[in-house]
Write a protein that holds these residues in place. Structure first.
Motif, PDB file in Angstrom:
ATOM      1  N   PRO A 219      -2.060   9.738  -1.426  1.00  0.00           N
ATOM      2  CA  PRO A 219      -0.686   9.207  -1.482  1.00  0.00           C
ATOM      3  C   PRO A 219       0.316  10.346  -1.612  1.00  0.00           C
ATOM      4  O   PRO A 219       0.031  11.373  -2.237  1.00  0.00           O
ATOM      5  CB  PRO A 219      -0.689   8.330  -2.737  1.00  0.00           C
ATOM      6  CG  PRO A 219      -2.129   8.056  -3.032  1.00  0.00           C
ATOM      7  CD  PRO A 219      -2.888   9.243  -2.537  1.00  0.00           C
ATOM      8  N   PHE A 220       1.480  10.166  -0.998  1.00  0.00           N
ATOM      9  CA  PHE A 220       2.535  11.158  -1.162  1.00  0.00           C
ATOM     10  C   PHE A 220       2.928  11.237  -2.633  1.00  0.00           C
ATOM     11  O   PHE A 220       3.081  10.217  -3.296  1.00  0.00           O
ATOM     12  CB  PHE A 220       3.761  10.777  -0.331  1.00  0.00           C
ATOM     13  CG  PHE A 220       3.650  11.163   1.105  1.00  0.00           C
ATOM     14  CD1 PHE A 220       3.951  12.448   1.531  1.00  0.00           C
ATOM     15  CD2 PHE A 220       3.229  10.235   2.056  1.00  0.00           C
ATOM     16  CE1 PHE A 220       3.845  12.805   2.867  1.00  0.00           C
ATOM     17  CE2 PHE A 220       3.126  10.580   3.396  1.00  0.00           C
ATOM     18  CZ  PHE A 220       3.436  11.873   3.803  1.00  0.00           C
ATOM     19  N   PRO A 221       3.093  12.447  -3.168  1.00  0.00           N
ATOM     20  CA  PRO A 221       3.527  12.579  -4.557  1.00  0.00           C
ATOM     21  C   PRO A 221       4.987  12.147  -4.708  1.00  0.00           C
ATOM     22  O   PRO A 221       5.759  12.185  -3.742  1.00  0.00           O
ATOM     23  CB  PRO A 221       3.370  14.078  -4.829  1.00  0.00           C
ATOM     24  CG  PRO A 221       3.490  14.722  -3.486  1.00  0.00           C
ATOM     25  CD  PRO A 221       2.907  13.749  -2.508  1.00  0.00           C
ATOM     26  N   THR A 222       5.353  11.758  -5.910  1.00  0.00           N
ATOM     27  CA  THR A 222       6.739  11.342  -6.154  1.00  0.00           C
ATOM     28  C   THR A 222       7.675  12.530  -6.224  1.00  0.00           C
ATOM     29  O   THR A 222       8.878  12.400  -6.008  1.00  0.00           O
ATOM     30  CB  THR A 222       6.839  10.534  -7.464  1.00  0.00           C
ATOM     31  OG1 THR A 222       6.255  11.313  -8.523  1.00  0.00           O
ATOM     32  CG2 THR A 222       6.097   9.217  -7.342  1.00  0.00           C
ATOM     33  N   GLY A 223       7.134  13.694  -6.508  1.00  0.00           N
ATOM     34  CA  GLY A 223       7.967  14.893  -6.615  1.00  0.00           C
ATOM     35  C   GLY A 223       7.858  15.778  -5.395  1.00  0.00           C
ATOM     36  O   GLY A 223       7.856  15.323  -4.249  1.00  0.00           O
ATOM     37  N   TYR A 224       7.714  17.066  -5.642  1.00  0.00           N
ATOM     38  CA  TYR A 224       7.729  18.075  -4.591  1.00  0.00           C
ATOM     39  C   TYR A 224       6.439  18.076  -3.783  1.00  0.00           C
ATOM     40  O   TYR A 224       5.350  17.968  -4.332  1.00  0.00           O
ATOM     41  CB  TYR A 224       7.955  19.451  -5.240  1.00  0.00           C
ATOM     42  CG  TYR A 224       7.860  20.619  -4.296  1.00  0.00           C
ATOM     43  CD1 TYR A 224       8.870  20.871  -3.365  1.00  0.00           C
ATOM     44  CD2 TYR A 224       6.761  21.472  -4.333  1.00  0.00           C
ATOM     45  CE1 TYR A 224       8.784  21.949  -2.505  1.00  0.00           C
ATOM     46  CE2 TYR A 224       6.675  22.561  -3.479  1.00  0.00           C
ATOM     47  CZ  TYR A 224       7.688  22.787  -2.558  1.00  0.00           C
ATOM     48  OH  TYR A 224       7.603  23.854  -1.709  1.00  0.00           O
TER      49      TYR A 224
ATOM     50  N   TYR B  27       0.846  -1.191   0.000  1.00  0.00           N
ATOM     51  CA  TYR B  27       0.000   0.000   0.000  1.00  0.00           C
ATOM     52  C   TYR B  27       0.886   1.247   0.000  1.00  0.00           C
ATOM     53  O   TYR B  27       1.931   1.275   0.660  1.00  0.00           O
ATOM     54  CB  TYR B  27      -0.900   0.027   1.235  1.00  0.00           C
ATOM     55  CG  TYR B  27      -1.940  -1.061   1.271  1.00  0.00           C
ATOM     56  CD1 TYR B  27      -2.917  -1.152   0.276  1.00  0.00           C
ATOM     57  CD2 TYR B  27      -1.970  -1.986   2.301  1.00  0.00           C
ATOM     58  CE1 TYR B  27      -3.881  -2.144   0.314  1.00  0.00           C
ATOM     59  CE2 TYR B  27      -2.943  -2.980   2.346  1.00  0.00           C
ATOM     60  CZ  TYR B  27      -3.892  -3.062   1.349  1.00  0.00           C
ATOM     61  OH  TYR B  27      -4.851  -4.038   1.389  1.00  0.00           O
ATOM     62  N   PRO B  28       0.479   2.296  -0.706  1.00  0.00           N
ATOM     63  CA  PRO B  28       1.273   3.532  -0.691  1.00  0.00           C
ATOM     64  C   PRO B  28       1.072   4.287   0.624  1.00  0.00           C
ATOM     65  O   PRO B  28      -0.015   4.275   1.197  1.00  0.00           O
ATOM     66  CB  PRO B  28       0.708   4.323  -1.873  1.00  0.00           C
ATOM     67  CG  PRO B  28      -0.715   3.862  -1.978  1.00  0.00           C
ATOM     68  CD  PRO B  28      -0.698   2.398  -1.597  1.00  0.00           C
ATOM     69  N   TRP B  29       2.127   4.955   1.085  1.00  0.00           N
ATOM     70  CA  TRP B  29       1.994   5.817   2.257  1.00  0.00           C
ATOM     71  C   TRP B  29       1.273   7.100   1.868  1.00  0.00           C
ATOM     72  O   TRP B  29       1.488   7.636   0.780  1.00  0.00           O
ATOM     73  CB  TRP B  29       3.362   6.131   2.848  1.00  0.00           C
ATOM     74  CG  TRP B  29       3.931   4.977   3.607  1.00  0.00           C
ATOM     75  CD1 TRP B  29       4.878   4.097   3.199  1.00  0.00           C
ATOM     76  CD2 TRP B  29       3.541   4.567   4.928  1.00  0.00           C
ATOM     77  NE1 TRP B  29       5.114   3.158   4.176  1.00  0.00           N
ATOM     78  CE2 TRP B  29       4.313   3.427   5.253  1.00  0.00           C
ATOM     79  CE3 TRP B  29       2.631   5.050   5.866  1.00  0.00           C
ATOM     80  CZ2 TRP B  29       4.198   2.774   6.467  1.00  0.00           C
ATOM     81  CZ3 TRP B  29       2.518   4.393   7.084  1.00  0.00           C
ATOM     82  CH2 TRP B  29       3.289   3.275   7.374  1.00  0.00           C
ATOM     83  N   MET B  30       0.432   7.577   2.787  1.00  0.00           N
ATOM     84  CA  MET B  30      -0.412   8.731   2.491  1.00  0.00           C
ATOM     85  C   MET B  30      -0.237   9.828   3.536  1.00  0.00           C
ATOM     86  O   MET B  30       0.354   9.604   4.597  1.00  0.00           O
ATOM     87  CB  MET B  30      -1.870   8.296   2.401  1.00  0.00           C
ATOM     88  CG  MET B  30      -2.139   7.423   1.172  1.00  0.00           C
ATOM     89  SD  MET B  30      -3.841   6.803   1.076  1.00  0.00           S
ATOM     90  CE  MET B  30      -3.751   5.424   2.224  1.00  0.00           C
TER      91      MET B  30
ATOM     92  N   LEU C 193       7.459  11.600   4.560  1.00  0.00           N
ATOM     93  CA  LEU C 193       8.317  10.428   4.385  1.00  0.00           C
ATOM     94  C   LEU C 193       9.779  10.725   4.686  1.00  0.00           C
ATOM     95  O   LEU C 193      10.495   9.878   5.234  1.00  0.00           O
ATOM     96  CB  LEU C 193       8.157   9.869   2.969  1.00  0.00           C
ATOM     97  CG  LEU C 193       6.800   9.214   2.667  1.00  0.00           C
ATOM     98  CD1 LEU C 193       6.708   8.829   1.198  1.00  0.00           C
ATOM     99  CD2 LEU C 193       6.591   7.984   3.549  1.00  0.00           C
ATOM    100  N   ASP C 194      10.238  11.927   4.344  1.00  0.00           N
ATOM    101  CA  ASP C 194      11.640  12.277   4.600  1.00  0.00           C
ATOM    102  C   ASP C 194      11.988  12.241   6.081  1.00  0.00           C
ATOM    103  O   ASP C 194      13.159  12.036   6.447  1.00  0.00           O
ATOM    104  CB  ASP C 194      11.948  13.669   4.036  1.00  0.00           C
ATOM    105  CG  ASP C 194      12.151  13.646   2.532  1.00  0.00           C
ATOM    106  OD1 ASP C 194      12.242  12.540   1.960  1.00  0.00           O
ATOM    107  OD2 ASP C 194      12.200  14.739   1.926  1.00  0.00           O
ATOM    108  N   ASP C 195      11.009  12.437   6.954  1.00  0.00           N
ATOM    109  CA  ASP C 195      11.279  12.400   8.387  1.00  0.00           C
ATOM    110  C   ASP C 195      11.729  11.014   8.845  1.00  0.00           C
ATOM    111  O   ASP C 195      12.446  10.886   9.843  1.00  0.00           O
ATOM    112  CB  ASP C 195      10.030  12.822   9.180  1.00  0.00           C
ATOM    113  CG  ASP C 195       9.701  14.290   8.981  1.00  0.00           C
ATOM    114  OD1 ASP C 195      10.640  15.104   8.914  1.00  0.00           O
ATOM    115  OD2 ASP C 195       8.504  14.618   8.879  1.00  0.00           O
ATOM    116  N   TYR C 196      11.281   9.988   8.134  1.00  0.00           N
ATOM    117  CA  TYR C 196      11.616   8.615   8.512  1.00  0.00           C
ATOM    118  C   TYR C 196      12.711   8.003   7.636  1.00  0.00           C
ATOM    119  O   TYR C 196      13.204   6.924   7.947  1.00  0.00           O
ATOM    120  CB  TYR C 196      10.360   7.728   8.415  1.00  0.00           C
ATOM    121  CG  TYR C 196       9.333   7.970   9.497  1.00  0.00           C
ATOM    122  CD1 TYR C 196       9.376   7.266  10.697  1.00  0.00           C
ATOM    123  CD2 TYR C 196       8.312   8.898   9.326  1.00  0.00           C
ATOM    124  CE1 TYR C 196       8.427   7.473  11.687  1.00  0.00           C
ATOM    125  CE2 TYR C 196       7.354   9.119  10.312  1.00  0.00           C
ATOM    126  CZ  TYR C 196       7.415   8.401  11.495  1.00  0.00           C
ATOM    127  OH  TYR C 196       6.487   8.608  12.483  1.00  0.00           O
TER     128      TYR C 196
END
Length: 301
Positions: A111-116, A92-95, A128-131
């Motif tokens: 869902p989190f975008p692949t870009g900015y 499942y994608p993270w949201m 996501l960058d936090d983890y």
């Protein structure tokens, strides 16, 4: 004005209120009332900074989260347990929750975008960058996917507004074992709906990124369930854990065993370790099943 037009205008006026995910309260089906025992959230947690999220996925309310946008973690998630085989899905994608930063039209997690991703979303919640560069901690679900059964209900648990940083040894060890134990117990002995509330305590430790405090690290993880319609013929050691029971575990590498206890014992611990009122109550009326008869008539049956 015709009745049909008036009805359409009324619906249009109400739509933003009903589709909004970050809500003022949970007292409507569209605002996740059905995720709570007797439609009532835990009492005594009243910090004005906290956000009430009705976690919506695919246009349907799924569960409830009380979220702290400053610590960027949930205080608790509350959900109804669904009978399941306990298998886990990892694709499942993270949201994230758009409405913590701005009003989103349909109110669904995305869902989190692949870009900015705009900074306003990072300001209001974990990303996501936090983890991504954290070695010691994993994303630990408060509403775990193995307590849900349908693909959509499971997918909805993969939002970062439903996870906290859990020490890897705790997450894959004692806490996962506890979640499985509760899954089996509720699967086998809860006859009606089981309501679960799972949350955390914090002491100020955080995950840092770019020299900034980003995500609070829980000190403890706790959980409680309420099931008033259960198997009265269950073995004694199971029966004494109904209609409600609770547990508490230390989010640590060692000394992290999970201890089961009564809900009242957990509430005493939380009153001493969380910023809550002394009238804290996790379940309405302490999860006592409402009687269909007044007290003076109960002895007649």
């Amino acid at each position: 004005m015709s009745g049909a037009i008036a009805s359409a205008l009324l619906t249009a006026c109400l739509l933003p209120l009903m589709s909004s995910t970050v809500v003022q309260d949970f007292n409507h089906v569209e605002r996740c009332k059905d995720s709570l025992y007797m439609g009532t959230p835990p009492r005594g947690i009243s910090d004005a900074k906290l956000k009430r999220i009705c976690q919506r996925y695919a246009d349907k309310p799924r569960f409830v989260t009380l979220y702290d946008p400053q610590k960027r973690i949930p205080v608790y998630s509350a959900y109804t347990f669904k009978k399941t085989e306990g298998d886990r899905r990892v694709d499942y994608p993270w949201m994230f929750e758009p409405q913590l930063a701005e009003v989103d039209g349909n109110g669904n997690m995305l869902p989190f975008p692949t870009g900015y991703l705009h900074m306003k979303f990072e300001d209001s919640q974990a990303v996501l960058d936090d983890y991504s560069d954290v070695v010691l901690y994993e994303r630990g679900h408060l509403n775990p996917d193995q307590h849900q059964s349908t693909p959509h209900d499971r997918a909805a648990t993969y939002t970062l507004t439903n996870v906290v940083p859990e020490m890897r040894e705790f997450n894959i060890g004692p806490w996962r074992e506890f979640e499985e134990r509760i899954r089996v117990r509720l699967n086998n002995f809860c006859r009606g709906t089981a309501y679960v509330v799972t949350g955390v305590t914090t002491r100020g430790n955080t995950i840092r990124r770019n020299n900034q405090d980003r995500v609070a690290i829980p000190e403890d993880v706790w959980s409680a369930y309420c099931c008033t319609d259960y198997d009265r013929n269950a073995p004694h050691d199971v029966r004494i854990r109904f209609p409600s029971h609770a547990a508490l575990g230390k989010n640590a590498k060692e000394g992290n065993s999970v201890h089961e206890m009564s809900v009242q014992e957990l509430e005493i611990f939380l009153k001493n370790n969380m910023d809550v009122d002394q009238n804290l109550q996790l379940f309405y009326d302490n999860c006592i099943s409402p009687s269909p008869l007044p007290l003076y008539l109960q002895h007649t049956i």
